[in-house]
Scaffold this motif. Structure first.
Motif, PDB file in Angstrom:
ATOM      1  N   THR A   1      67.469 -11.557  92.560  1.00 37.60           N
ATOM      2  CA  THR A   1      68.036 -12.495  93.534  1.00 37.60           C
ATOM      3  C   THR A   1      69.549 -12.359  93.607  1.00 37.60           C
TER       4      THR A   1
ATOM      5  N   SER B   1      70.785 -16.229 101.241  1.00 37.36           N
ATOM      6  CA  SER B   1      69.837 -15.148 100.926  1.00 37.36           C
ATOM      7  C   SER B   1      68.813 -15.508  99.842  1.00 37.36           C
TER       8      SER B   1
ATOM      9  N   PHE C   1      65.513 -16.784 101.140  1.00 37.04           N
ATOM     10  CA  PHE C   1      64.539 -15.817 101.634  1.00 37.04           C
ATOM     11  C   PHE C   1      63.689 -15.268 100.484  1.00 37.04           C
ATOM     12  N   VAL C   2      64.288 -15.164  99.291  1.00 32.96           N
ATOM     13  CA  VAL C   2      63.507 -14.757  98.119  1.00 32.96           C
ATOM     14  C   VAL C   2      62.441 -15.804  97.812  1.00 32.96           C
ATOM     15  N   ARG C   3      62.827 -17.075  97.882  1.00 33.54           N
ATOM     16  CA  ARG C   3      61.854 -18.158  97.647  1.00 33.54           C
ATOM     17  C   ARG C   3      60.776 -18.153  98.726  1.00 33.54           C
ATOM     18  N   MET C   4      61.187 -17.911  99.986  1.00 31.86           N
ATOM     19  CA  MET C   4      60.204 -17.839 101.069  1.00 31.86           C
ATOM     20  C   MET C   4      59.222 -16.701 100.817  1.00 31.86           C
ATOM     21  N   TYR C   5      59.729 -15.570 100.284  1.00 28.60           N
ATOM     22  CA  TYR C   5      58.865 -14.430  99.981  1.00 28.60           C
ATOM     23  C   TYR C   5      57.847 -14.792  98.902  1.00 28.60           C
ATOM     24  N   VAL C   6      58.309 -15.464  97.847  1.00 32.52           N
ATOM     25  CA  VAL C   6      57.409 -15.865  96.762  1.00 32.52           C
ATOM     26  C   VAL C   6      56.385 -16.870  97.277  1.00 32.52           C
TER      27      VAL C   6
ATOM     28  N   SER D   1      55.324 -17.158 100.323  1.00 33.84           N
ATOM     29  CA  SER D   1      54.404 -16.444 101.200  1.00 33.84           C
ATOM     30  C   SER D   1      53.351 -15.680 100.383  1.00 33.84           C
ATOM     31  N   LYS D   2      53.787 -15.033  99.302  1.00 31.07           N
ATOM     32  CA  LYS D   2      52.843 -14.313  98.429  1.00 31.07           C
ATOM     33  C   LYS D   2      51.833 -15.285  97.807  1.00 31.07           C
TER      34      LYS D   2
END
Length: 246
Positions: A24, A52, A55-60, A62-63
């Motif tokens: 991150t 930014s 967006f890492v949290r959004m990625y996690v 989403s996964k």
């Protein structure tokens, strides 16, 4: 806030929390340098670097959502295998262990976790309930309660599972129909969310002087703050409109 091991495992990410923190920070630093190189405006670059990690949290997240959705899709096949194992004479722990070996992730991983914890002395039913809560699966909770009732009152668990399997199959069919009907709304929401960002980037590249007051004056900062707030509210509203729960 850093990710815990439980959150990363739930998302199916094998990295440790320390590695995710490092990743991150690296993304934030890269965003800062790239944004400053493109805009030559440190304020804009700094704001983008701060954003930014979101967006890492959004990625996690989403996964995690995709892993839970796949878990629900695997329920019908899993329960069919579970019922077959019980009919062949296996007890519940051995049947779960057998299904865990047959199923792909995430179902196989979650069932293996339940079985391994039970072998270490944890109550099997409690482990299954925790899995249902962690995966937000009503279907798996039904199966758990069926196993719990069979343990307390006896009876043939395979017959109860057959009825549960039929219900799960009907819910999956309904879920797929709803997903196909909501697909157009989700695409529209993505376009609406991407449009203001795309237009802003286009103007910054084509005519930086036109956008400069927005990032160098107090009224510009106020407008950016109000726009960011409305953008976030709009994104939340659109996400609620296109999300359907059964």
């Amino acid at each position: 806030k850093p990710f815990s091991e439980e959150q990363l495992a739930l998302a199916g990410i094998k990295s440790s929390p320390t590695s995710m923190v490092g990743t991150t920070l690296l993304i934030a630093l890269t965003t800062l340098l790239v944004a400053y190189f493109l805009t030559t405006n440190f304020f804009v670059a700094f704001i983008l670097a701060i954003i930014s990690p979101l967006f890492v949290r959004m990625y996690v997240n989403s996964k995690t959502a995709k892993r839970r959705a796949k878990f629900d899709k695997q329920m019908a096949e899993t329960m069919t295998l579970f019922s077959s194992a019980l009919k062949s004479g296996m007890n519940v722990p051995n049947a779960l262990a057998n299904v865990a070996q047959e199923m792909d992730a995430p179902m196989g991983e979650e069932l293996a976790r339940v079985v391994n914890e039970s072998r270490l002395g944890r109550d099997l039913i409690q482990g299954m309930r925790d899995t249902a809560v962690r995966m937000e699966s009503k279907d798996f909770m039904w199966v758990t309660e069926a196993v719990a009732i069979q343990r307390e009152s006896g009876g043939r668990l395979s017959e109860s599972l057959d009825r549960v399997i039929e219900t799960i199959a009907q819910r999956n069919e309904l879920r797929e129909k709803i997903a196909s009907l909501a697909a157009e709304g989700k695409i529209s929401a993505m376009v609406l969310m991407a449009l203001p960002v795309g237009v802003g980037v286009m103007f910054m590249v084509m005519n930086p002087a036109y956008m400069e007051p927005l990032f160098t004056t107090v009224p510009g900062y106020i407008m950016l703050g109000v726009a960011a707030l409305l953008y976030a509210l709009g994104g939340f509203w659109l996400s609620r409109m296109t999300k359907v729960k059964l």
